[in-house]
Design a protein around this motif. Structure first.
Motif, PDB file in Angstrom:
ATOM      1  N   LEU A   1       1.176  -1.321  -0.169  1.00  0.00           N
ATOM      2  CA  LEU A   1      -0.408  -0.051  -0.311  1.00  0.00           C
ATOM      3  C   LEU A   1       0.920   1.028  -0.150  1.00  0.00           C
ATOM      4  O   LEU A   1       1.011   2.674  -0.671  1.00  0.00           O
ATOM      5  CB  LEU A   1      -0.950  -0.041   0.875  1.00  0.00           C
ATOM      6  CG  LEU A   1      -1.812  -1.311   1.217  1.00  0.00           C
ATOM      7  CD1 LEU A   1      -2.730  -1.554   2.570  1.00  0.00           C
ATOM      8  CD2 LEU A   1      -3.292  -0.820   0.294  1.00  0.00           C
ATOM      9  N   LEU A   2       2.258   1.335   0.956  1.00  0.00           N
ATOM     10  CA  LEU A   2       3.036   2.185   0.286  1.00  0.00           C
ATOM     11  C   LEU A   2       3.576   2.885  -0.566  1.00  0.00           C
ATOM     12  O   LEU A   2       3.691   3.718  -1.101  1.00  0.00           O
ATOM     13  CB  LEU A   2       4.148   1.499   2.177  1.00  0.00           C
ATOM     14  CG  LEU A   2       3.168   2.600   3.244  1.00  0.00           C
ATOM     15  CD1 LEU A   2       4.142   1.869   4.309  1.00  0.00           C
ATOM     16  CD2 LEU A   2       2.784   3.451   3.780  1.00  0.00           C
ATOM     17  N   GLU A   3       3.858   1.349  -0.827  1.00  0.00           N
ATOM     18  CA  GLU A   3       4.590   1.475  -2.257  1.00  0.00           C
ATOM     19  C   GLU A   3       3.538   2.639  -3.517  1.00  0.00           C
ATOM     20  O   GLU A   3       3.821   3.153  -4.228  1.00  0.00           O
ATOM     21  CB  GLU A   3       5.350  -0.011  -2.839  1.00  0.00           C
ATOM     22  CG  GLU A   3       5.794   0.365  -4.322  1.00  0.00           C
ATOM     23  CD  GLU A   3       6.828  -1.417  -4.389  1.00  0.00           C
ATOM     24  OE1 GLU A   3       6.430  -2.080  -5.590  1.00  0.00           O
ATOM     25  OE2 GLU A   3       6.883  -1.822  -2.968  1.00  0.00           O
ATOM     26  N   GLN A   4       2.345   2.010  -3.166  1.00  0.00           N
ATOM     27  CA  GLN A   4       1.106   2.438  -4.388  1.00  0.00           C
ATOM     28  C   GLN A   4       1.070   3.702  -3.825  1.00  0.00           C
ATOM     29  O   GLN A   4       1.009   4.505  -5.196  1.00  0.00           O
ATOM     30  CB  GLN A   4      -0.217   1.027  -4.151  1.00  0.00           C
ATOM     31  CG  GLN A   4      -1.360   1.743  -4.715  1.00  0.00           C
ATOM     32  CD  GLN A   4      -1.816   1.275  -4.958  1.00  0.00           C
ATOM     33  OE1 GLN A   4      -2.597   0.027  -3.688  1.00  0.00           O
ATOM     34  NE2 GLN A   4      -2.888   1.313  -5.613  1.00  0.00           N
ATOM     35  N   ARG A   5       0.882   3.787  -3.290  1.00  0.00           N
ATOM     36  CA  ARG A   5       0.943   5.651  -2.797  1.00  0.00           C
ATOM     37  C   ARG A   5       1.898   6.452  -3.155  1.00  0.00           C
ATOM     38  O   ARG A   5       1.738   7.641  -3.629  1.00  0.00           O
ATOM     39  CB  ARG A   5       0.357   5.748  -1.371  1.00  0.00           C
ATOM     40  CG  ARG A   5       0.508   7.023  -0.673  1.00  0.00           C
ATOM     41  CD  ARG A   5       0.284   6.897   0.796  1.00  0.00           C
ATOM     42  NE  ARG A   5       1.986   7.432   1.704  1.00  0.00           N
ATOM     43  CZ  ARG A   5       1.900   7.659   3.111  1.00  0.00           C
ATOM     44  NH1 ARG A   5       0.910   8.339   3.336  1.00  0.00           N
ATOM     45  NH2 ARG A   5       3.121   7.650   3.160  1.00  0.00           N
ATOM     46  N   TYR A   6       3.872   5.619  -3.209  1.00  0.00           N
ATOM     47  CA  TYR A   6       4.649   6.670  -3.576  1.00  0.00           C
ATOM     48  C   TYR A   6       4.396   6.836  -4.688  1.00  0.00           C
ATOM     49  O   TYR A   6       4.915   7.918  -5.056  1.00  0.00           O
ATOM     50  CB  TYR A   6       5.534   5.962  -2.823  1.00  0.00           C
ATOM     51  CG  TYR A   6       6.675   6.105  -3.884  1.00  0.00           C
ATOM     52  CD1 TYR A   6       7.651   7.281  -3.316  1.00  0.00           C
ATOM     53  CD2 TYR A   6       7.914   5.236  -4.653  1.00  0.00           C
ATOM     54  CE1 TYR A   6       8.611   7.892  -4.118  1.00  0.00           C
ATOM     55  CE2 TYR A   6       8.652   5.453  -5.212  1.00  0.00           C
ATOM     56  CZ  TYR A   6       9.248   6.411  -4.657  1.00  0.00           C
ATOM     57  OH  TYR A   6      10.683   7.620  -5.697  1.00  0.00           O
TER      58      TYR A   6
ATOM     59  N   ALA B   1       2.352   9.320  -5.839  1.00  0.00           N
ATOM     60  CA  ALA B   1       2.375  10.507  -5.721  1.00  0.00           C
ATOM     61  C   ALA B   1       3.982  11.232  -6.650  1.00  0.00           C
ATOM     62  O   ALA B   1       3.958  12.047  -7.205  1.00  0.00           O
ATOM     63  CB  ALA B   1       3.565  10.573  -3.941  1.00  0.00           C
ATOM     64  N   LYS B   2       3.874  10.214  -7.184  1.00  0.00           N
ATOM     65  CA  LYS B   2       5.206  10.338  -7.986  1.00  0.00           C
ATOM     66  C   LYS B   2       4.853  10.979  -9.636  1.00  0.00           C
ATOM     67  O   LYS B   2       5.216  11.856 -10.099  1.00  0.00           O
ATOM     68  CB  LYS B   2       6.132   9.080  -8.477  1.00  0.00           C
ATOM     69  CG  LYS B   2       7.385   9.353  -7.588  1.00  0.00           C
ATOM     70  CD  LYS B   2       8.517   7.956  -8.423  1.00  0.00           C
ATOM     71  CE  LYS B   2       8.938   8.385  -9.348  1.00  0.00           C
ATOM     72  NZ  LYS B   2       9.508   6.838  -9.464  1.00  0.00           N
TER      73      LYS B   2
ATOM     74  N   HIS C   1      -1.960  12.170 -13.552  1.00  0.00           N
ATOM     75  CA  HIS C   1      -3.577  12.521 -13.140  1.00  0.00           C
ATOM     76  C   HIS C   1      -3.125  10.952 -12.680  1.00  0.00           C
ATOM     77  O   HIS C   1      -3.331   9.482 -13.080  1.00  0.00           O
ATOM     78  CB  HIS C   1      -4.625  13.170 -13.793  1.00  0.00           C
ATOM     79  CG  HIS C   1      -4.824  13.876 -14.287  1.00  0.00           C
ATOM     80  ND1 HIS C   1      -4.477  14.991 -13.334  1.00  0.00           N
ATOM     81  CD2 HIS C   1      -4.092  14.486 -15.353  1.00  0.00           C
ATOM     82  CE1 HIS C   1      -4.524  16.333 -13.614  1.00  0.00           C
ATOM     83  NE2 HIS C   1      -4.175  16.172 -15.370  1.00  0.00           N
ATOM     84  N   THR C   2      -3.671  10.835 -11.201  1.00  0.00           N
ATOM     85  CA  THR C   2      -4.840   9.706 -10.617  1.00  0.00           C
ATOM     86  C   THR C   2      -6.480   9.645 -10.424  1.00  0.00           C
ATOM     87  O   THR C   2      -6.471  10.772 -10.105  1.00  0.00           O
ATOM     88  CB  THR C   2      -3.498   9.160  -9.336  1.00  0.00           C
ATOM     89  OG1 THR C   2      -3.936  10.017  -8.469  1.00  0.00           O
ATOM     90  CG2 THR C   2      -2.049   8.769  -9.699  1.00  0.00           C
TER      91      THR C   2
END
Length: 158
Positions: free
Chosen positions: A105-110, A113-114, A121-122
């Protein structure tokens, strides 16, 4: 055991309070002073108000929460900070953050953000629905039954 709510913008405060009351569990809502309320709450509910500012509520939660407590938040970063303390963490959509799923989940958020930082756009979150609320309530009840039994029969899900 206490239930902490990351209170800024949480759509499941009332549902959490209702269920906690049935299980005689204290609820601590940590929120910005911007969200100060004069609303009356049951005696098992208390508030900790923090200054304005990014992550002020998160820092206070990390400081106060202990092993065996439950946290309700949608913040992956906050979840990752309290999981090592032995805290159960539940998202408002009814899924539990665990040591097994938090890294992904943290990797997906990172990566999201990139993409945004580079001008891409996300997708944002979908609107919170009554079905989401019911799923959250069911999961919270299951989680609490694992560690506690209610005082009496309750029509919580109605």
């Amino acid at each position: 055991m206490r239930i902490f709510i990351d209170g800024d913008g949480s759509p499941v405060k009332e549902s959490t309070i209702e269920i906690a009351l049935a299980y005689s569990i204290n609820v601590l809502i940590v929120t910005s002073i911007d969200h100060y309320s004069m609303k009356e709450y049951p005696k098992n509910v208390s508030f900790v108000y923090v200054d304005k500012g990014a992550d002020a509520a998160d820092y206070k939660i990390v400081q106060l929460i202990r092993s065996g407590d439950v946290l309700v938040t949608q913040d992956y970063g906050l979840a990752s900070l309290v999981l090592p303390k032995g805290v159960r963490v539940l998202h408002q959509l009814g899924y539990e953050y665990t040591r097994e799923n938090i890294a992904g989940l943290l990797e997906q958020r990172y990566f999201s953000a990139k993409v945004r930082k580079s001008g891409g756009h996300t997708k944002g979150p979908k609107a919170f629905t009554q079905a989401d609320r019911e799923k959250f309530k069911e999961k919270l009840i299951v989680l609490l039954k694992e560690v506690n039994e209610p005082n009496e029969e309750s029509d919580i899900l109605k």
